[in-house]
Scaffold this motif. Sequence first.
Motif, mmCIF file in Angstrom:
data_model
loop_
_atom_site.group_PDB
_atom_site.id
_atom_site.type_symbol
_atom_site.label_atom_id
_atom_site.label_comp_id
_atom_site.label_asym_id
_atom_site.label_seq_id
_atom_site.Cartn_x
_atom_site.Cartn_y
_atom_site.Cartn_z
ATOM 1 N N GLY A 4 0.823 -1.200 0.000
ATOM 2 C CA GLY A 4 0.000 0.000 0.000
ATOM 3 C C GLY A 4 0.854 1.245 0.000
ATOM 4 N N ARG A 5 0.352 2.306 -0.633
ATOM 5 C CA ARG A 5 1.150 3.526 -0.805
ATOM 6 C C ARG A 5 0.678 4.684 0.071
ATOM 7 N NH1 ARG A 5 4.925 4.037 -4.380
ATOM 8 N NH2 ARG A 5 4.634 6.307 -4.306
ATOM 9 N N GLU A 6 -0.303 4.470 0.933
ATOM 10 C CA GLU A 6 -0.808 5.594 1.742
ATOM 11 C C GLU A 6 0.281 6.207 2.614
ATOM 12 O OE1 GLU A 6 -4.365 3.361 0.439
ATOM 13 O OE2 GLU A 6 -2.449 2.747 1.350
ATOM 14 N N GLU A 7 1.163 5.380 3.163
ATOM 15 C CA GLU A 7 2.255 5.909 3.987
ATOM 16 C C GLU A 7 3.154 6.836 3.170
ATOM 17 O OE1 GLU A 7 0.644 2.427 5.997
ATOM 18 O OE2 GLU A 7 1.308 2.738 3.932
ATOM 19 N N ILE A 8 3.465 6.431 1.942
ATOM 20 C CA ILE A 8 4.377 7.208 1.088
ATOM 21 C C ILE A 8 3.697 8.453 0.539
ATOM 22 C CG2 ILE A 8 5.675 7.152 -1.088
ATOM 23 C CD1 ILE A 8 6.113 4.119 -0.537
ATOM 24 N N ASP A 9 2.468 8.296 0.046
ATOM 25 C CA ASP A 9 1.808 9.388 -0.673
ATOM 26 C C ASP A 9 1.099 10.382 0.243
ATOM 27 O OD1 ASP A 9 2.655 8.184 -3.002
ATOM 28 O OD2 ASP A 9 0.751 7.127 -3.345
ATOM 29 N N ILE A 10 0.611 9.914 1.396
ATOM 30 C CA ILE A 10 -0.189 10.779 2.277
ATOM 31 C C ILE A 10 0.545 11.098 3.576
ATOM 32 C CG2 ILE A 10 -2.322 10.934 3.629
ATOM 33 C CD1 ILE A 10 -3.653 9.148 1.513
ATOM 34 N N MET A 11 1.031 10.071 4.249
ATOM 35 C CA MET A 11 1.478 10.266 5.620
ATOM 36 C C MET A 11 2.867 10.897 5.725
ATOM 37 S SD MET A 11 0.040 6.748 7.336
ATOM 38 C CE MET A 11 0.396 7.378 8.985
ATOM 39 N N LEU B 269 5.578 18.667 9.351
ATOM 40 C CA LEU B 269 5.362 19.036 10.753
ATOM 41 C C LEU B 269 6.637 18.852 11.575
ATOM 42 C CD1 LEU B 269 1.789 17.574 11.378
ATOM 43 C CD2 LEU B 269 2.447 19.926 10.863
ATOM 44 N N GLN B 270 7.453 17.889 11.215
ATOM 45 C CA GLN B 270 8.739 17.716 11.908
ATOM 46 C C GLN B 270 9.637 18.929 11.705
ATOM 47 O OE1 GLN B 270 9.824 14.016 10.114
ATOM 48 N NE2 GLN B 270 8.890 12.744 11.699
ATOM 49 N N THR B 271 9.606 19.514 10.503
ATOM 50 C CA THR B 271 10.419 20.718 10.266
ATOM 51 C C THR B 271 9.926 21.888 11.106
ATOM 52 O OG1 THR B 271 9.074 21.514 8.395
ATOM 53 C CG2 THR B 271 10.888 19.987 7.889
ATOM 54 N N GLU B 272 8.651 21.853 11.526
ATOM 55 C CA GLU B 272 8.103 22.903 12.385
ATOM 56 C C GLU B 272 8.378 22.639 13.863
ATOM 57 O OE1 GLU B 272 3.984 23.695 11.615
ATOM 58 O OE2 GLU B 272 4.220 23.442 9.449
ATOM 59 N N GLY B 273 9.002 21.497 14.166
ATOM 60 C CA GLY B 273 9.371 21.224 15.543
ATOM 61 C C GLY B 273 8.496 20.227 16.263
ATOM 62 N N LEU B 274 7.479 19.662 15.602
ATOM 63 C CA LEU B 274 6.650 18.644 16.252
ATOM 64 C C LEU B 274 7.433 17.335 16.334
ATOM 65 C CD1 LEU B 274 4.511 20.802 15.310
ATOM 66 C CD2 LEU B 274 2.888 18.889 15.203
ATOM 67 N N ASP B 275 7.373 16.693 17.483
ATOM 68 C CA ASP B 275 8.102 15.450 17.712
ATOM 69 C C ASP B 275 7.205 14.274 17.323
ATOM 70 O OD1 ASP B 275 9.735 13.403 18.520
ATOM 71 O OD2 ASP B 275 9.925 14.051 20.601
ATOM 72 N N LEU B 276 7.310 13.869 16.073
ATOM 73 C CA LEU B 276 6.460 12.825 15.503
ATOM 74 C C LEU B 276 7.332 11.698 14.975
ATOM 75 C CD1 LEU B 276 4.227 15.186 13.338
ATOM 76 C CD2 LEU B 276 3.627 14.275 15.587
ATOM 77 N N SER B 277 6.868 10.476 15.147
ATOM 78 C CA SER B 277 7.561 9.340 14.539
ATOM 79 C C SER B 277 7.246 9.274 13.056
ATOM 80 C CB SER B 277 7.133 8.038 15.214
ATOM 81 O OG SER B 277 5.825 7.669 14.787
ATOM 82 N N HIS B 278 8.001 8.482 12.312
ATOM 83 C CA HIS B 278 7.588 8.104 10.971
ATOM 84 C C HIS B 278 6.474 7.063 11.107
ATOM 85 C CE1 HIS B 278 10.780 5.313 12.192
ATOM 86 N NE2 HIS B 278 10.145 4.398 11.492
ATOM 87 N N PRO B 279 5.750 6.715 10.061
ATOM 88 C CA PRO B 279 4.690 5.707 10.191
ATOM 89 C C PRO B 279 5.265 4.379 10.677
ATOM 90 C CG PRO B 279 4.505 6.866 8.097
ATOM 91 C CD PRO B 279 5.818 7.260 8.691
ATOM 92 N N LEU B 280 4.712 3.876 11.755
ATOM 93 C CA LEU B 280 5.199 2.635 12.361
ATOM 94 C C LEU B 280 4.155 1.540 12.231
ATOM 95 C CD1 LEU B 280 6.655 4.150 15.664
ATOM 96 C CD2 LEU B 280 7.989 3.136 13.792
ATOM 97 N N PRO B 281 4.553 0.300 11.995
ATOM 98 C CA PRO B 281 3.574 -0.793 12.011
ATOM 99 C C PRO B 281 2.896 -0.853 13.372
ATOM 100 C CG PRO B 281 5.708 -1.527 11.149
ATOM 101 C CD PRO B 281 5.922 -0.162 11.726
ATOM 102 N N ALA B 282 1.582 -0.984 13.379
ATOM 103 C CA ALA B 282 0.858 -0.988 14.647
ATOM 104 C C ALA B 282 1.297 -2.133 15.544
ATOM 105 C CB ALA B 282 -0.646 -1.053 14.388
ATOM 106 N N ASP B 283 1.640 -3.286 14.949
ATOM 107 C CA ASP B 283 2.028 -4.425 15.789
ATOM 108 C C ASP B 283 3.417 -4.250 16.392
ATOM 109 O OD1 ASP B 283 3.433 -4.806 13.436
ATOM 110 O OD2 ASP B 283 2.943 -6.925 13.235
ATOM 111 N N THR B 284 4.157 -3.257 15.917
ATOM 112 C CA THR B 284 5.431 -2.891 16.526
ATOM 113 C C THR B 284 5.253 -1.742 17.515
ATOM 114 O OG1 THR B 284 6.639 -3.552 14.539
ATOM 115 C CG2 THR B 284 7.769 -2.058 16.045
ATOM 116 N N LEU B 285 4.492 -0.756 17.086
ATOM 117 C CA LEU B 285 4.293 0.444 17.910
ATOM 118 C C LEU B 285 3.691 0.106 19.275
ATOM 119 C CD1 LEU B 285 2.684 3.750 16.625
ATOM 120 C CD2 LEU B 285 1.987 2.738 18.772
ATOM 121 N N PHE B 286 2.689 -0.763 19.298
ATOM 122 C CA PHE B 286 1.994 -1.073 20.553
ATOM 123 C C PHE B 286 2.735 -2.143 21.356
ATOM 124 C CE2 PHE B 286 -1.689 0.788 18.258
ATOM 125 C CZ PHE B 286 -2.031 1.758 19.197
ATOM 126 N N THR B 287 4.021 -1.905 21.565
ATOM 127 C CA THR B 287 4.830 -2.761 22.430
ATOM 128 C C THR B 287 5.487 -1.869 23.481
ATOM 129 O OG1 THR B 287 6.718 -2.582 20.921
ATOM 130 C CG2 THR B 287 5.269 -4.494 20.645
#
Length: 330
Positions: A209-216, A223-241
């Motif tokens: 799927g391309r939603e991560e590349i094209d949208i996210m 927003l990261q360039t504006e100073g927001l501390d955001l991760s890159h898109p993470l797999p949910a089964d990895t993130l929720f550990t």
Amino acid sequence: MDIAITAGEPAGIGPDLVLQLAQQQDYSRWVVIADPDLLQQRARALGIPIALQDWQSKTANALRVLPVSMAEPCQPGQLNPNNAPYVLATLDQAIDGCRQGQFAALVTCPVQKSVINEAGIAFSGHTEYLQQRCGVSKVVMMLATDGLRVALATTHLPLRQVADALSQESLEQVLRITHHSLQTQFAIPNPRILVCGLNPHAGESGHLGREEIDIMIPVLQQLQTEGLDLSHPLPADTLFTPGYLQQADAVVAMYHDQGLPVLKHMGFGNAVNITLGLPIIRTSVDHGTALDLAGSGRADTGSLATAIGYALSMAASRGHSTPHGGAQHG
């Protein structure tokens, strides 16, 4: 400052929860918006001794009530469309009181959408009603429990519609609102937000799927360039550990059942629904009206207690004084 509590659907467990919880904790800062006759009737059914007083009074050991009258008497568990306008009138009183500075926050007990619609009133839920009454273009649903906050990029959509509902504009709004709310309502100066990818393995470089590349990713990078501390898109089964979550102040999930099953597993019975993006603070129980439990004394007050704790804490973070500073949640 006082917080407003709406008792919700009169035939449901909302009145029970308020009365039962008032036996367990300090209610001096509560203003319950409900029909006093309903509260007295339900208190008798539950065998709870309770004294009521006008909301502007301050007599000790009496629950303060801003009265709104039902159209007809109510029996526990028996829905009556004639009382639907009463439910919305309690919400209107609470919203107006918060916007006018009379109340520091709003806590809502559950309503029954079906009976409001049956009464001929278009109503899709608390969140949408609050959004419209407060005149804001975008709100974000967050659920929280001790140790985890999950905000949703999309809410109540069929799964096949989720990908089409995601856009750069909507995702940017959700992330900005979540970031701002964590700063202003949770007193987190530089919040760290983890972002779930939409697809398995966060799209696996476009192979799933391309939603991560094209949208996210474009939104996150901006927003990261504006100073927001955001991760890159993470797999949910990895993130929720645990290793990831202990770094996070909040998670933004792309759809309802991506994030909320984990949260409810962690905090079942002690989770809270929070509406971000409003000019007022609003928290809610994370369950329904439980008509079969109304008047039985078996309703669990855990979620209402959590919602009130969060409301007090968030009001304190916004600058209102609360008793003992309110309950803090990580």
